[in-house]
Design a protein around this motif. Structure first.
Motif, PDB file in Angstrom:
ATOM      1  N   ALA A  61     -10.927  -9.720   0.469  1.00 31.85           N
ATOM      2  CA  ALA A  61      -9.592 -10.237   0.757  1.00 31.85           C
ATOM      3  C   ALA A  61      -8.624  -9.605  -0.223  1.00 31.85           C
ATOM      4  O   ALA A  61      -8.996  -9.241  -1.338  1.00 31.85           O
ATOM      5  N   LEU A  62      -7.388  -9.494   0.189  1.00 37.80           N
ATOM      6  CA  LEU A  62      -6.381  -8.901  -0.681  1.00 37.80           C
ATOM      7  C   LEU A  62      -5.991  -9.877  -1.782  1.00 37.80           C
ATOM      8  O   LEU A  62      -5.933 -11.089  -1.546  1.00 37.80           O
ATOM      9  N   PRO A  63      -5.699  -9.363  -2.982  1.00 34.77           N
ATOM     10  CA  PRO A  63      -5.205 -10.246  -4.040  1.00 34.77           C
ATOM     11  C   PRO A  63      -3.813 -10.769  -3.688  1.00 34.77           C
ATOM     12  O   PRO A  63      -3.027 -10.096  -3.009  1.00 34.77           O
ATOM     13  N   VAL A  64      -3.541 -11.973  -4.119  1.00 33.27           N
ATOM     14  CA  VAL A  64      -2.229 -12.578  -3.885  1.00 33.27           C
ATOM     15  C   VAL A  64      -1.509 -12.661  -5.218  1.00 33.27           C
ATOM     16  O   VAL A  64      -1.961 -13.338  -6.138  1.00 33.27           O
ATOM     17  N   PHE A  65      -0.411 -11.922  -5.335  1.00 31.81           N
ATOM     18  CA  PHE A  65       0.386 -11.940  -6.561  1.00 31.81           C
ATOM     19  C   PHE A  65       1.599 -12.825  -6.352  1.00 31.81           C
ATOM     20  O   PHE A  65       2.320 -12.699  -5.352  1.00 31.81           O
ATOM     21  N   ALA A  66       1.806 -13.727  -7.314  1.00 28.86           N
ATOM     22  CA  ALA A  66       2.944 -14.632  -7.213  1.00 28.86           C
ATOM     23  C   ALA A  66       4.262 -13.887  -7.329  1.00 28.86           C
ATOM     24  O   ALA A  66       5.261 -14.242  -6.713  1.00 28.86           O
ATOM     25  N   ASP A  67       4.282 -12.836  -8.129  1.00 27.11           N
ATOM     26  CA  ASP A  67       5.517 -12.097  -8.350  1.00 27.11           C
ATOM     27  C   ASP A  67       5.157 -10.710  -8.856  1.00 27.11           C
ATOM     28  O   ASP A  67       4.168 -10.531  -9.559  1.00 27.11           O
ATOM     29  N   LEU A  68       5.961  -9.724  -8.501  1.00 32.36           N
ATOM     30  CA  LEU A  68       5.730  -8.352  -8.946  1.00 32.36           C
ATOM     31  C   LEU A  68       7.036  -7.756  -9.445  1.00 32.36           C
ATOM     32  O   LEU A  68       8.066  -7.851  -8.776  1.00 32.36           O
ATOM     33  N   ASP A  69       6.971  -7.146 -10.610  1.00 37.58           N
ATOM     34  CA  ASP A  69       8.120  -6.478 -11.202  1.00 37.58           C
ATOM     35  C   ASP A  69       7.832  -4.978 -11.195  1.00 37.58           C
ATOM     36  O   ASP A  69       7.046  -4.483 -11.995  1.00 37.58           O
ATOM     37  N   TRP A  70       8.460  -4.225 -10.261  1.00 39.31           N
ATOM     38  CA  TRP A  70       8.152  -2.826 -10.051  1.00 39.31           C
ATOM     39  C   TRP A  70       8.920  -1.924 -11.004  1.00 39.31           C
ATOM     40  O   TRP A  70      10.029  -2.235 -11.433  1.00 39.31           O
ATOM     41  N   ALA A  71       8.336  -0.776 -11.308  1.00 45.01           N
ATOM     42  CA  ALA A  71       8.987   0.222 -12.155  1.00 45.01           C
ATOM     43  C   ALA A  71       8.477   1.604 -11.765  1.00 45.01           C
ATOM     44  O   ALA A  71       7.367   1.746 -11.242  1.00 45.01           O
ATOM     45  N   GLY A  72       9.286   2.639 -12.021  1.00 41.89           N
ATOM     46  CA  GLY A  72       8.845   4.017 -11.875  1.00 41.89           C
ATOM     47  C   GLY A  72       9.426   4.748 -10.688  1.00 41.89           C
ATOM     48  O   GLY A  72       9.609   4.179  -9.602  1.00 41.89           O
ATOM     49  N   LYS A  73       9.740   6.023 -10.913  1.00 41.30           N
ATOM     50  CA  LYS A  73      10.221   6.935  -9.879  1.00 41.30           C
ATOM     51  C   LYS A  73       9.267   8.135  -9.809  1.00 41.30           C
ATOM     52  O   LYS A  73       8.935   8.733 -10.826  1.00 41.30           O
TER      53      LYS A  73
END
Length: 529
Positions: free
Chosen positions: A249-261
């Motif tokens: 099953a896929l992990p469930v993340f409560a929140d994600l803070d993305w970074a990077g180009k």
């Protein structure tokens, strides 16, 4: 799956065949000084340097194939680093005159490396929850997204995502580049499975995720992060398994803070191949239910070379030239073919689909074995199907001393050195080796039901290639994958008509001749353990 996709995928395959009278569409010229950057990076991310520990790994190559021979390591930052060091990392730097290039544990067509690796983790010691891109150049993780920490007591989870940058292969190979990206994905699957086994881990595909879901999870659908840069195509998701694991099953993340180009790999591309985007779109499949593993009754493998697993994995190379005087011992030849039969365990337990690829071999120089054309049907059904469609005058006789369980058949006796060279785009490596082979895929029946399995057929071919690479290295031999071959000339030699079987990959094994002018350096400048 759209109705049009049923026709688009076979049409792409037909269009991208090399033929004796012409090659598949590709660039008319190559400027090697303008080769795309071989390393994808994400500017603005935190980088975590991983330790280098493979030199101290005591797992033997036979241990990889023995159930429970390797006690499982805990899921930690260090063990993640070791897994990647043995699968997707650099294995050496090479120099010849002013030129310098890297090699990796996972092979790639043309050493162009379109395959990118990602780590998705929860509750791992030493590594924050989130999504990371693996930068092989530095053996480092780039944090693409930080997640809110999982609640205390949550199970530890480690998933590995693979993607393809099509332009890396298309830059050199044009329209046929999509095929090579898929073969490279299969090699990477195999590399990760062997590396996981060296740590006492299992590995399985997460079939509850389709391509769009994987793209969202890995951040590959974040158009702003790839603005002006080459896109990445989501391929598949694998999960590390320790002991009795819960259903995937896929992990469930409560929140994600993305970074990077994403960096630009090729600022001035000279060509564009729209058919690659079309076949990529047509071959993104729906969710599938993992079938049960195929049943087999082959005996356990015996006489595996007693060498260190890490040494075999990291010394894997593609031979550039072979010693045409070398004769391969018959026992080694049989052992190499025996490794291609599906058994429970490494590496086949990462792949639950029945064997759909079957080698046809050009045997040149094997001690005590008649030169000629041979077949290795990897299932009983395949033998029946192949006998029905190959030339009616083929002998189908089994060598007298062949192991009883090994389904090897002599089709036609006689030297096939010129044939092997011609079919492999006139390359000497197919003729100077001990043997060469082409992998025939059960094509029409599979694609008529599930066109998206076009990718998976190539993955299975790449997995077979990875087995041959490592088995050859373990015996002080060397292999070379061959992506350039004349598709239909090979089919015509075998008497094949129609599309029931198609050749997807060729390979060759022998005694390598090294070039003393090429120097070798360590993959990383210093030990970080």
């Amino acid at each position: 799956m759209r109705d049009t996709d049923t026709g688009r995928i076979p049409a792409y395959h037909e269009r991208t065949k090399h033929r004796l009278e012409r090659y598949a569409a590709g660039p008319e010229t190559l400027d090697w000084s303008a080769q795309p950057d071989p390393f994808r990076t994400f500017e603005g991310t935190d980088r975590i340097l991983l330790p280098l520990q493979a030199d101290r790994l005591d797992t033997s190559y036979p241990d990889l194939h023995r159930p429970d021979a390797v006690p499982p390591r805990a899921l930690t930052l260090d063990s993640v680093g070791l897994l990647l060091e043995l699968s997707l990392a650099l294995s050496a730097w090479k120099e010849y005159g002013p030129d310098r290039w890297s090699l990796r544990c996972n092979p790639s067509s043309g050493n162009l490396h379109p395959t990118e690796g990602y780590v998705v983790c929860q509750n791992l010691e030493g590594l924050d929850d989130g999504i990371y891109h693996y930068l092989s150049r530095d053996h480092a993780l780039e944090r693409r997204a930080r997640a809110t920490a999982a609640p205390p007591g949550s199970p530890s989870r480690l998933l590995l995502g693979l993607s393809s940058i099509h332009w890396r292969e298309a830059w050199k190979y044009g329209e046929r580049g999509f095929r090579y990206c898929q073969l490279d994905t299969g090699h990477a699957i195999g590399a990760l499975r062997y590396a996981a086994a060296a740590l006492g881990w299992g590995l399985r595909q997460v079939d509850t995720a389709d391509a769009d879901t994987i793209a969202r999870l890995l951040g590959l659908d974040r158009a702003g992060d790839f603005l002006g840069a080459e896109a990445e195509e989501a391929e598949l998701l694998l999960e590390v398994v320790i002991g009795q694991a819960a259903p995937p099953a896929l992990p469930v993340f409560a929140d994600l803070d993305w970074a990077g180009k994403a960096n630009v790999l090729d600022p001035h591309p000279m060509y564009h191949w729209p058919v690659i985007d079309e076949v990529a779109d047509a071959s993104r499949g729906p969710l599938e239910t993992t079938p049960p593993p195929p049943e087999t009754d082959y005996p356990p493998r015996a006489d595996l070379p007693a060498v260190a697993a890490a040494a075999v994995i990291r010394q894997r190379r593609s031979a550039q030239r072979f010693d045409r005087r070398f004769e391969l011992a018959r026992t080694d030849f049989y052992a190499l073919l025996d490794a291609l039969l599906v058994r429970p365990g490494v590496p086949w337990d990462v792949w639950n689909h029945p064997p759909a690829l079957h080698p046809v071999l050009f045997v040149h120089r094997v001690t005590g074995l008649a030169p000629g054309l041979y077949a290795l049907p990897r299932s009983r059904d395949a033998e029946t199907k192949l006998r029905a469609v190959l030339r009616p005058d083929f002998a189908w006789t089994k060598p007298s001393d062949c192991p009883p369980h090994l389904p090897l058949f002599l089709l036609a006796e006689g030297s096939c050195v010129p044939l092997a060279r011609t079919i492999a785009c006139h390359q000497a490596i197919a003729a100077d080796s001990a043997f060469a082979l082409g992998m025939l895929a059960e094509f029409e029946d599979i694609l008529s039901i599930a066109p998206w399995r076009y990718r998976q057929l190539h993955w299975q071919a790449g997995l077979l290639g990875q087995v041959l690479y490592l088995e050859a290295e373990a015996r002080r031999l060397r292999g070379t994958g061959i992506g350039c071959y004349f598709d239909d000339a090979f089919h015509e030699l075998l008497g094949l008509s129609g599309k029931a079987f198609q050749s997807l990959y060729h390979f060759t094994v022998g005694q390598p001749l090294d070039d003393p002018r090429i120097t070798t350096e360590a993959p990383y400048p210093r030990n970080r353990a």
